[in-house]
Enzyme design. Structure first.
Site, mmCIF file in Angstrom:
data_model
loop_
_atom_site.group_PDB
_atom_site.id
_atom_site.type_symbol
_atom_site.label_atom_id
_atom_site.label_comp_id
_atom_site.label_asym_id
_atom_site.label_seq_id
_atom_site.Cartn_x
_atom_site.Cartn_y
_atom_site.Cartn_z
ATOM 1 C CG HIS A 19 -2.252 -0.827 0.996
ATOM 2 N ND1 HIS A 19 -2.933 -0.790 -0.009
ATOM 3 C CD2 HIS A 19 -2.712 -1.880 2.021
ATOM 4 C CE1 HIS A 19 -3.832 -1.656 0.246
ATOM 5 N NE2 HIS A 19 -3.906 -2.340 1.330
ATOM 6 C CB CYS A 21 -1.897 3.692 -4.408
ATOM 7 S SG CYS A 21 -3.096 2.473 -4.926
#
Length: 403
Positions: free
Chosen positions: A193, A249
């Site tokens: 993440h 991301c």
């Protein structure tokens, strides 16, 4: 790959207060500090959700990515590499006195590969550990790396010093760059993440820093791009190569490198009008949908960008982030995009890691420009994310990609 429900991070953790103290070596035994922070390892990964492999050894190598034609490999529109990187000191800028040195990657090779699936969490990922397995095999089989010189941190390992906690990741980053020399080749690969947090030192045009999330982020916090730059870029000597790969991301400038290149091979410049138009459109869409909070957030972002345009001097930022070392970062998406946790050929994988390996497997002799364009082409068929390439110095995008 972004687990937060809002624009920024999980909870506004402050960035680390500078790089951690020096470590005499990576293999110094298990570190139990995360236990004291309240992190508790899961009892084991859920069965059948990824290709489990408890040991990463030469006798039990990860399977290679699939072979076969893709149709994207015609690089004639970008040209074949003009040759290997030039040797010696390279100067740039009129009367600036700035010099850097390319690496020929003939020295020592080391790699740090981090994959976090976040087992048992609401934001669990499926492909990150597979990405690390594929990348380790790719480096050993095709780029001359040795298993003994690759450190792997994943949240399925039994050795607690090899679990990707914040402290373990930082210690491993220090190990990666320790005693680096000219023409060494270092690789940092992160799959997990990623997110953003408010910029506190004024070096970001957007007003936000990029961050990555260790497995214990809820207790220890995230790792911010300023600190990754301080730990992995600043210590490097001229002519030492670091290739950073971010499959996460909001990772466009995750290593805080000052030169971001377009698919035409030229340095990108901040485009305030384009960013402002995007924020205004998002505000309008949110308002039409009755999302008043979203509209206010988009307008607030627009105001911040306009206010910061006069206070962020790009030349000063480039001088501060410039390195005479040979540092390249390839990320899975722009700073304002998400990066897909995908499935290719029946296996869970990060879209960026998959495209990087597949493109180079099928066409090893590529320029930096053709690599960037080919990765974008292969992803465009299924995904909206656009891989980014940034450098610590002005880069000749037409020379051969090596690592």
């Amino acid at each position: 790959m972004f687990p937060g429900s809002g624009h920024n991070t999980y909870g506004g953790y402050p960035p680390p207060q500078g790089p951690p103290p020096n470590n005499n070596g990576y293999n110094s035994g298990p570190n139990n500090s995360y236990r004291q922070q309240g992190y508790s390892r899961p009892q084991g990964p859920p069965p059948g959700q990824y290709d489990q492999q408890s040991q990463y050894s030469q006798q039990s190598q990860p399977s290679a990515p699939p072979q076969g034609g893709t149709g994207y490999g015609d690089q004639s529109q970008w040209g074949r590499p003009t040759g290997p990187p030039p040797s010696g000191s390279q100067s740039f800028g009129q009367n600036s006195g700035y010099t850097f040195q390319y690496s020929n990657c003939s020295g020592r090779k080391k790699a740090l590969l981090v994959g976090v699936n976040y087992f048992g969490s609401p934001n669990e990922l499926r492909g990150c550990i597979n990405d690390v397995k594929n990348m380790s095999s790719f480096l050993v089989d095709h780029w001359g790396y040795q298993w003994n010189d690759i450190v792997i941190l994943t949240d399925d390992q039994n050795d607690i010093s090899r679990v990707p906690t914040k402290n373990n990741i930082i210690r491993a980053m220090q190990w990666l760059v320790k005693d680096a020399r000219p023409n060494d080749s270092l690789v940092f690969h992160y799959s997990g993440h990623g997110g953003t947090t408010a910029d506190t030192d004024g070096d970001e045009e957007s007003g936000y820093d990029d961050v990555i999330y260790p497995v214990d982020f809820q207790q220890a916090g995230h790792i911010v791009d300023d600190d990754m730059h301080a730990i992995m870029v600043r210590p490097l000597p001229p002519g030492c190569r670091l290739t950073a790969l971010y499959d996460s991301c909001h990772s466009g400038t995750a290593l805080d490198l000052p030169y971001v290149y377009s698919t035409k091979g030229v340095v990108k410049e901040p485009n305030l009008l384009k960013d402002a138009g995007s924020d205004a459109l998002n505000a309008f869409i949110s308002y039409e949908r009755g999302n008043i909070g979203g509209a206010i957030s988009s307008l607030t972002g627009l105001v911040k960008k306009v206010a910061r345009q006069g206070s962020t001097n790009q030349d000063q930022v480039r001088q501060a982030k410039f390195s005479a070392a040979d540092v390249i970062s390839i990320s899975g998406c722009k700073d304002d995009q998400t990066s897909a946790d995908a499935k290719e050929n029946g296996r869970a994988t990060g879209a960026m890691s998959w495209s990087f390996i597949k493109v180079l497997n099928e066409l090893p002799n590529q320029s930096y420009l053709s690599l960037l364009n080919n990765m974008r082409t292969i992803l465009a068929a299924k995904y909206s994310q656009k891989p980014q390439l940034s450098c610590s110095h002005p880069q000749d995008m037409n020379i051969q990609f090596i690592m």
